[in-house]
Scaffold this motif. Sequence first.
Motif, PDB file in Angstrom:
ATOM      1  N   ARG A  18       0.841  -1.192   0.000  1.00 59.11           N
ATOM      2  CA  ARG A  18       0.000   0.000   0.000  1.00 59.11           C
ATOM      3  C   ARG A  18       0.876   1.242   0.000  1.00 59.11           C
ATOM      4  O   ARG A  18       2.079   1.161   0.255  1.00 59.11           O
ATOM      5  CB  ARG A  18      -0.924   0.005   1.214  1.00 59.11           C
ATOM      6  N   HIS A  19       0.258   2.382  -0.269  1.00 57.36           N
ATOM      7  CA  HIS A  19       0.978   3.647  -0.178  1.00 57.36           C
ATOM      8  C   HIS A  19       1.309   3.917   1.290  1.00 57.36           C
ATOM      9  O   HIS A  19       0.475   3.686   2.175  1.00 57.36           O
ATOM     10  CB  HIS A  19       0.140   4.797  -0.748  1.00 57.36           C
ATOM     11  N   ALA A  20       2.482   4.421   1.527  1.00 64.29           N
ATOM     12  CA  ALA A  20       2.887   4.775   2.885  1.00 64.29           C
ATOM     13  C   ALA A  20       2.084   5.977   3.364  1.00 64.29           C
ATOM     14  O   ALA A  20       1.779   6.883   2.585  1.00 64.29           O
ATOM     15  CB  ALA A  20       4.372   5.099   2.927  1.00 64.29           C
ATOM     16  N   GLY A  21       1.776   5.968   4.642  1.00 64.56           N
ATOM     17  CA  GLY A  21       1.163   7.117   5.295  1.00 64.56           C
ATOM     18  C   GLY A  21       2.188   7.777   6.197  1.00 64.56           C
ATOM     19  O   GLY A  21       3.276   7.244   6.425  1.00 64.56           O
ATOM     20  N   ARG A  22       1.852   8.926   6.724  1.00 62.65           N
ATOM     21  CA  ARG A  22       2.777   9.634   7.623  1.00 62.65           C
ATOM     22  C   ARG A  22       3.232   8.747   8.777  1.00 62.65           C
ATOM     23  O   ARG A  22       4.393   8.780   9.166  1.00 62.65           O
ATOM     24  CB  ARG A  22       2.124  10.892   8.179  1.00 62.65           C
ATOM     25  N   ALA A  23       2.323   7.956   9.319  1.00 65.73           N
ATOM     26  CA  ALA A  23       2.656   7.110  10.467  1.00 65.73           C
ATOM     27  C   ALA A  23       3.668   6.021  10.116  1.00 65.73           C
ATOM     28  O   ALA A  23       4.326   5.487  11.011  1.00 65.73           O
ATOM     29  CB  ALA A  23       1.380   6.485  11.032  1.00 65.73           C
ATOM     30  N   ASP A  24       3.815   5.704   8.831  1.00 63.15           N
ATOM     31  CA  ASP A  24       4.772   4.681   8.395  1.00 63.15           C
ATOM     32  C   ASP A  24       6.197   5.206   8.284  1.00 63.15           C
ATOM     33  O   ASP A  24       7.144   4.412   8.211  1.00 63.15           O
ATOM     34  CB  ASP A  24       4.380   4.127   7.018  1.00 63.15           C
ATOM     35  N   LEU A  25       6.381   6.508   8.235  1.00 56.60           N
ATOM     36  CA  LEU A  25       7.688   7.060   7.900  1.00 56.60           C
ATOM     37  C   LEU A  25       8.794   6.744   8.906  1.00 56.60           C
ATOM     38  O   LEU A  25       9.929   6.503   8.488  1.00 56.60           O
ATOM     39  CB  LEU A  25       7.576   8.553   7.619  1.00 56.60           C
ATOM     40  N   PRO A  26       8.542   6.691  10.224  1.00 54.82           N
ATOM     41  CA  PRO A  26       9.619   6.246  11.109  1.00 54.82           C
ATOM     42  C   PRO A  26      10.080   4.818  10.783  1.00 54.82           C
ATOM     43  O   PRO A  26      11.278   4.528  10.810  1.00 54.82           O
ATOM     44  CB  PRO A  26       8.996   6.341  12.507  1.00 54.82           C
ATOM     45  N   ARG A  27       9.154   3.934  10.437  1.00 50.82           N
ATOM     46  CA  ARG A  27       9.531   2.566  10.062  1.00 50.82           C
ATOM     47  C   ARG A  27      10.257   2.555   8.719  1.00 50.82           C
ATOM     48  O   ARG A  27      11.241   1.816   8.551  1.00 50.82           O
ATOM     49  CB  ARG A  27       8.292   1.660  10.020  1.00 50.82           C
ATOM     50  N   VAL A  28       9.822   3.371   7.777  1.00 44.46           N
ATOM     51  CA  VAL A  28      10.524   3.462   6.490  1.00 44.46           C
ATOM     52  C   VAL A  28      11.947   3.948   6.727  1.00 44.46           C
ATOM     53  O   VAL A  28      12.892   3.441   6.121  1.00 44.46           O
ATOM     54  CB  VAL A  28       9.767   4.374   5.498  1.00 44.46           C
ATOM     55  N   ARG A  29      12.132   4.883   7.648  1.00 45.76           N
ATOM     56  CA  ARG A  29      13.482   5.356   7.978  1.00 45.76           C
ATOM     57  C   ARG A  29      14.320   4.214   8.535  1.00 45.76           C
ATOM     58  O   ARG A  29      15.485   4.068   8.179  1.00 45.76           O
ATOM     59  CB  ARG A  29      13.425   6.514   8.968  1.00 45.76           C
ATOM     60  N   GLU A  30      13.755   3.390   9.407  1.00 45.02           N
ATOM     61  CA  GLU A  30      14.481   2.226   9.941  1.00 45.02           C
ATOM     62  C   GLU A  30      14.883   1.272   8.818  1.00 45.02           C
ATOM     63  O   GLU A  30      16.014   0.774   8.786  1.00 45.02           O
ATOM     64  CB  GLU A  30      13.619   1.468  10.952  1.00 45.02           C
ATOM     65  N   LEU A  31      13.945   1.013   7.917  1.00 49.80           N
ATOM     66  CA  LEU A  31      14.236   0.121   6.795  1.00 49.80           C
ATOM     67  C   LEU A  31      15.281   0.739   5.872  1.00 49.80           C
ATOM     68  O   LEU A  31      16.154   0.026   5.355  1.00 49.80           O
ATOM     69  CB  LEU A  31      12.955  -0.203   6.033  1.00 49.80           C
TER      70      LEU A  31
END
Length: 155
Positions: free
Chosen positions: A8-21
Amino acid sequence: MTGTPLVRHAGRADLPRVRELAAQHAEYERAAPPVPDLAARLATLLFDAPSPRLRCLVAETPDGEVVGYATCSPELSTWEGREYLHMDCLFLAPGHRGLGLGALLVDAVAAEARALGLGEVQWQTPAWNEGAVRFYDRLGARSLEKLRYSLRITG
């Protein structure tokens, strides 16, 4: 993995996890770590610009854990006089590779290209990343021999 994974498209709440990845991705590719404020920078590119330049897709396990991401943005081909979609990153956390999530992410990036009216997706991977090369070859992608350069502009 039981159940159906989701891209799915990332939401704002996903961005800390995207940063970790992204940090795991940089380490895997033997690169410098992402900037500390990457999540905030991504938020600007994804959500705050009048016309968002970047797209970010996340791969989620059936239990809701985000375990991978792909980012892409339209670019131009001077030689062909047209736009294409450039996939800048595609990464799955260790332990989640070989389960079909990579193909789901690539399919989602291809869907982004179609939605934008673009007929091609381009990307790159390090030549030493044999697993990724085999994966992309299985998808039917073709590789082009080029060297990637980077020139930092200061001042």
